[in-house]
Design an enzyme around this catalytic site. Structure first.
Site, PDB file in Angstrom:
ATOM      1  N   TRP A 167       0.865  -1.188   0.000  1.00  0.00           N
ATOM      2  CA  TRP A 167       0.000   0.000   0.000  1.00  0.00           C
ATOM      3  C   TRP A 167       0.894   1.228   0.000  1.00  0.00           C
ATOM      4  O   TRP A 167       2.125   1.074   0.036  1.00  0.00           O
ATOM      5  CB  TRP A 167      -0.926  -0.042   1.233  1.00  0.00           C
ATOM      6  N   ASP A 168       0.309   2.428  -0.031  1.00  0.00           N
ATOM      7  CA  ASP A 168       1.206   3.584  -0.132  1.00  0.00           C
ATOM      8  C   ASP A 168       1.801   3.990   1.218  1.00  0.00           C
ATOM      9  O   ASP A 168       2.368   5.061   1.369  1.00  0.00           O
ATOM     10  CB  ASP A 168       0.565   4.771  -0.878  1.00  0.00           C
ATOM     11  N   TRP A 169       1.690   3.091   2.206  1.00  0.00           N
ATOM     12  CA  TRP A 169       2.396   3.243   3.482  1.00  0.00           C
ATOM     13  C   TRP A 169       2.824   1.876   4.016  1.00  0.00           C
ATOM     14  O   TRP A 169       3.301   1.777   5.138  1.00  0.00           O
ATOM     15  CB  TRP A 169       1.517   3.936   4.529  1.00  0.00           C
ATOM     16  N   ASN A 416     -13.932   1.589   1.226  1.00  0.00           N
ATOM     17  CA  ASN A 416     -13.093   2.771   1.191  1.00  0.00           C
ATOM     18  C   ASN A 416     -12.869   3.241  -0.242  1.00  0.00           C
ATOM     19  O   ASN A 416     -12.253   2.514  -1.036  1.00  0.00           O
ATOM     20  CB  ASN A 416     -11.732   2.471   1.831  1.00  0.00           C
ATOM     21  N   GLU A 417     -13.410   4.391  -0.529  1.00  0.00           N
ATOM     22  CA  GLU A 417     -13.057   5.157  -1.742  1.00  0.00           C
ATOM     23  C   GLU A 417     -13.416   4.535  -3.080  1.00  0.00           C
ATOM     24  O   GLU A 417     -12.944   4.995  -4.108  1.00  0.00           O
ATOM     25  CB  GLU A 417     -11.563   5.514  -1.724  1.00  0.00           C
ATOM     26  N   GLU A 504     -11.331  11.627   5.913  1.00  0.00           N
ATOM     27  CA  GLU A 504      -9.919  11.427   5.544  1.00  0.00           C
ATOM     28  C   GLU A 504      -9.321  12.708   5.021  1.00  0.00           C
ATOM     29  O   GLU A 504      -9.914  13.363   4.151  1.00  0.00           O
ATOM     30  CB  GLU A 504      -9.771  10.370   4.442  1.00  0.00           C
TER      31      GLU A 504
HETATM   32  C1  BMA Z   1      -6.523   7.334   1.353  1.00  0.00           C
HETATM   33  C2  BMA Z   1      -6.679   5.989   1.970  1.00  0.00           C
HETATM   34  C3  BMA Z   1      -5.614   5.041   1.583  1.00  0.00           C
HETATM   35  C4  BMA Z   1      -4.311   5.713   1.338  1.00  0.00           C
HETATM   36  C5  BMA Z   1      -4.327   7.150   1.706  1.00  0.00           C
HETATM   37  C6  BMA Z   1      -3.084   7.890   1.365  1.00  0.00           C
HETATM   38  O1  BMA Z   1      -7.510   7.818   0.646  1.00  0.00           O
HETATM   39  O2  BMA Z   1      -7.936   5.492   1.843  1.00  0.00           O
HETATM   40  O3  BMA Z   1      -5.980   4.315   0.485  1.00  0.00           O
HETATM   41  O4  BMA Z   1      -3.320   5.047   1.983  1.00  0.00           O
HETATM   42  O5  BMA Z   1      -5.355   7.749   1.031  1.00  0.00           O
HETATM   43  O6  BMA Z   1      -2.896   7.992  -0.015  1.00  0.00           O
END
Ligand code: BMA
Length: 825
Positions: A167-169, A416-417, A504
């Protein structure tokens, strides 16, 4: 009576090279088993992650033996209960295939009565590579396929923790194993499968209705009785599936009252009164409603607990560990206690993770943290074939039944999203159907049927006027706002947004040098070097951090300074966002920043680093989420125009009181304009009334005169709110970016006093103004009640510190390090 036999010992896994059976830890996973036997390098170190990708390509074989003695054998039914298998699994008992699984979010209960032998039994679980079914499905059907994060592709085709594919983290460790407890259960007549609980609240009493489901349906003549207790005292008997609790002690979210938990114990008996099974859960007496009513701004989006509307303050939760089985109770407790200490009242279990372990919800119940629970779908389009939908339905039914009684459960959210890509969803009729089948039919039906009380919300973000109409509707629903960060917009863009609920928004920062040292040698502390680059998973992450940092601060001199400045910037950005959202109450009724925690040491949006250390943001969160808040809104903007000329329209500052405490109260609002070297220029104060869930603009201050006389770079404003409990909120406000300010250099002095063996009182002083003083004890585990604070000339700032074990004064003096902004360049 039902008996349970845990199968946690005697597990082995087959090491493929040596063909040797080695000891395995269950619950656990293949990566941690291999690591324990030193067969792989430390997965988090340097760029080892890349070298370990072969593990996901292989099949893995686990086995254990157990004895079936008369205790087990004399019962009519013996079941193997596996609470979670990750993921593609075949289960064999004594050589016979007894079950298969392809969904790590499902528990399995397999009747093994006919396969069980007296004496020794051999249980084997074969885990296939998750990549095999993924590749087969990818080849078979490309239509639905869309993922916006998985670096390899295909994770959405398997019901496995989505972020474990990278994932991006987070790292990519698509592991396998028996990830939750596994046991045998033996019983004869019947057992309680689940109990749905409905609370009816009246004045001074709560009626609880129990709706039990037995394993063998239609079994007549069995009786369920039980008790409800509070602190060990019986407060009600359960009769005819009902209990009435008089003078109930209500469960409140953190900050609004206590979180008492009642214990419900039910007993299943046969006609002769023999006990067959018992069922025990902790519940909180409360009502939680997602209140969506038409108002002058559109449609509200606010949680109402026990009739009281609340502003949701919190953060998004990602796995506590990249190997989820390594997340211990202590780890959860530490993170959730940190959430409480930062005045949070809500945690969002984000949809790319797992439905969390029981201990997570136990702690949220105990600590008064409301849970926004996503179903586990994130950032992808999901298949709509029959088998996939069957999996989704089974998973939803299981998880809703498991969690519906939780005191902390505030919302079920579909995903999510996914609705951030409506054009992708509606591209073909098949995709649209797949999407709506899952998120508008199967999941809400499961919630309605097996919970019946908690609200279902299709997605986060979701536009209730219709997902096809686009996301982030400022009139209604919840929003994710990423223009600051991903789109690199000005931080003050937050202040233009009029969301009803922001679930978020975030800003990355680097981990501390101490955490960096857990994955890289200090000589390699370079954010663009291969080791650190592997611990930055957002492709533009390093550039974006430096972009925002350089808008505010001077060029940092070394990695510790980069890390420090990135954390100050992150804290500043979230503060601008959250304070704006809180000032926008009651139009905006929630702010959950991205993200609370990390699953490994990494540069990320978290406010708590892997290992539990609070970043600057977490200390700031404690301030910006405090029930009493003084918030300064700096009107105007600073921009760099042609030829790098700085233009500023800053002149006025509005001071707000924001309050969401329990009872109305009063406070004194104070402000003073200070000169960096010449001292106080002007001051003022105002007596203010603080009403619950109210934000009031109390003062507009005009600094045009002083700005032209002295220059904005020499000025700072101090503001505070003082109640009966003393100064409860304070901050320093700048009229220009700190990089333009000629901050004076001066020594930071610390006086260390022991309160007792493990508690210290630190008193900080400085002859000059110091911005964002950070202190740190190297190689000592501690928790401080504040850090990254401002120090004003001639004033004492005290901070309380708790340590895990005692240290001498000499050791502490040697270990303490301090810095402030002026030391970073
Ligand atoms: C969001 C989350 C993750 C992601 C984060 C940072 O929208 O739902 O998918 O890690 O952004 O990009």
């Amino acid at each position: 009576m039902i008996r349970s036999f845990p199968l946690s010992s005697s597990w082995q896994f087959l090491e493929p090279k040596s063909k040797k059976w080695l000891k395995a830890v269950v619950p656990g996973c293949i990566h941690t088993d291999l690591l324990r036997h030193k067969l792989i390098a430390e997965p988090f170190w340097g760029s080892n992650e890349g070298d370990l990708q072969w593990i996901e390509e292989r099949d893995w074989h686990y086995r254990c033996t157990f004895n079936a003695d008369s205790d087990i054998l004399h019962e009519k039914v013996v079941e193997l209960v596996a609470e979670g298998l990750d993921t593609v699994a075949q289960v064999r008992l004594n050589g016979r295939l007894i079950g298969t699984s392809e969904n790590m979010f499902l528990a399995h209960r397999i009747d093994i009565s006919n396969v069980l032998r007296p004496g020794k039994n051999h249980l084997e679980i074969f885990f296939g590579s998750p990549m095999k079914p993924i590749r087969a499905r990818l080849a078979a059907n490309k239509d639905h396929y869309q993922e916006w994060i998985d670096p390899v592709g295909g994770c959405s085709l398997l019901r496995k923790q989505q972020c474990s594919f990278g994932w991006d983290w987070g790292p990519r460790f698509a592991t396998c194993g028996i990830w939750l407890p596994i046991r045998l259960e033996a019983w004869s007549v019947n057992r309680i499968e689940s109990v749905r609980i409905v609370q009816k609240h009246f004045k001074n009493k709560v009626e609880i209705l129990f709706d039990p489901t037995l394993a063998k349906r239609g079994d007549v003549g069995l009786q369920i009785t039980g008790t409800v207790t509070l602190n060990g005292k019986v407060v009600a008997e359960v009769k005819a599936n009902r209990a009435t609790i008089k003078n109930p002690a209500l469960w409140w979210p953190n900050g609004l009252g206590a979180h008492p938990l009642y214990t419900v114990s039910l007993e299943l008996r046969d006609e002769a009164g023999n006990l067959l099974d018992h069922w025990t859960k902790q519940i909180g007496l409360r009502t939680i409603i997602l209140d969506r009513h038409k108002d002058k701004f559109g449609e509200s989006f606010q949680f109402v607990v026990n009739g009281r509307k609340i502003f949701a303050k919190g953060a998004n939760w990602v796995p506590a560990h990249a190997f989820i089985t390594e997340a211990s109770r202590d780890l959860y407790d530490n993170l959730l206690t940190s959430a409480v200490e930062a005045n949070m009242n809500m945690i969002r279990v984000w949809g790319g993770n797992v439905y969390e372990k029981e201990v997570f919800y136990d702690l949220c119940d105990e600590k008064g943290l409301l849970v926004w629970q996503d179903f586990m779908f994130a950032c992808a389009l999901y298949p709509g074939d029959k088998e996939f939908l069957r999996q989704v339905r089974a998973e939803a039914v299981y998880q809703v039944r498991r969690l519906a009684h939780r005191a902390s459960l505030a919302l079920w959210c579909g995903n999510n999203e996914l609705e951030q890509m409506p054009q992708e969803i509606v591209k073909t009729a098949r995709r649209k159907k797949a999407y709506e089948d899952i998120f508008y039919r199967i999941l809400p039906e499961a919630v309605e049927h097996f919970d019946g009380v908690t609200t279902y919300w299709p997605a986060s973000p979701h536009n209730p006027e219709g997902y096809e109409k686009g996301f982030n509707n400022e009139r209604a629903g919840d929003c994710h706002f990423w223009d600051v960060w991903h789109a690199r917009k000005l931080v003050k863009t937050y202040e233009k947004m009029k969301f009803r609920f922001c679930s978020e928004f975030g800003m990355q920062s680097y981990n501390s040098p101490e955490v960096a040292a857990t994955y890289c040698h200090p000589k390699d502390f370079n954010v663009n070097g291969p080791e650190m680059e592997n611990h930055q998973k957002n492709s533009s992450g390093n550039q974006i951090i430096m972009d925002y940092v350089s808008r505010l601060y001077r060029f940092p001199k070394d990695f510790p300074s980069i890390s420090y400045l990135s954390q100050l910037n992150q804290a500043y950005c979230m503060k601008v966002g959250v304070e704006h959202f809180r000032r926008s109450m009651p139009r905006t009724m929630g702010a959950l920043y991205w993200q609370l925690n990390d699953c490994w040491p990494v540069a990320s949006w978290s406010s708590i680093e892997f290992g539990g250390t609070w970043k600057a943001l977490h200390y700031e969160a404690r301030r910006f989420f405090a029930p009493v808040l003084i918030s300064a809104h700096v009107l105007g903007e600073e921009t760099l125009e042609k030829c790098n000329v700085l233009r500023s329209t800053i002149r006025y500052i509005d001071l707000y009181s924001v309050y969401d405490g329990q009872k109305p109260t009063r406070a004194i609002m104070r402000w003073s304009l200070e000169h960096l070297t010449a001292g106080r220029l002007r001051k003022g104060s105002k007596l203010v009334k603080l009403n619950c869930v109210q934000s009031v603009r109390q003062l507009r201050l005009d600094f045009a005169k002083e700005m032209s006389e002295y220059g904005a770079q020499f000025l700072y404003l101090r503001v505070s709110l003082e109640t009966d409990s003393g100064e409860v909120s304070r901050q320093t406000v700048f009229l220009t970016a700190p990089r333009y300010m000629p901050l004076p250099k001066g020594k930071i002095m610390v006086d260390i006093k022991s309160v007792d063996a493990t508690r210290l009182k630190l008193a900080f002083t400085s002859p000059v103004y110091q911005h964002a003083v950070q202190f740190h004890f190297s190689n000592i585990a501690y928790r401080a009640d504040d850090n990254f604070f401002d120090l004003y000339p001639g004033e004492i700032r005290t901070v309380m510190v708790r340590m895990e074990k005692p240290f001498t004064k000499a050791q502490l003096k040697k270990a303490i390090e301090t810095r402030s902004l002026v030391d970073s360049y």
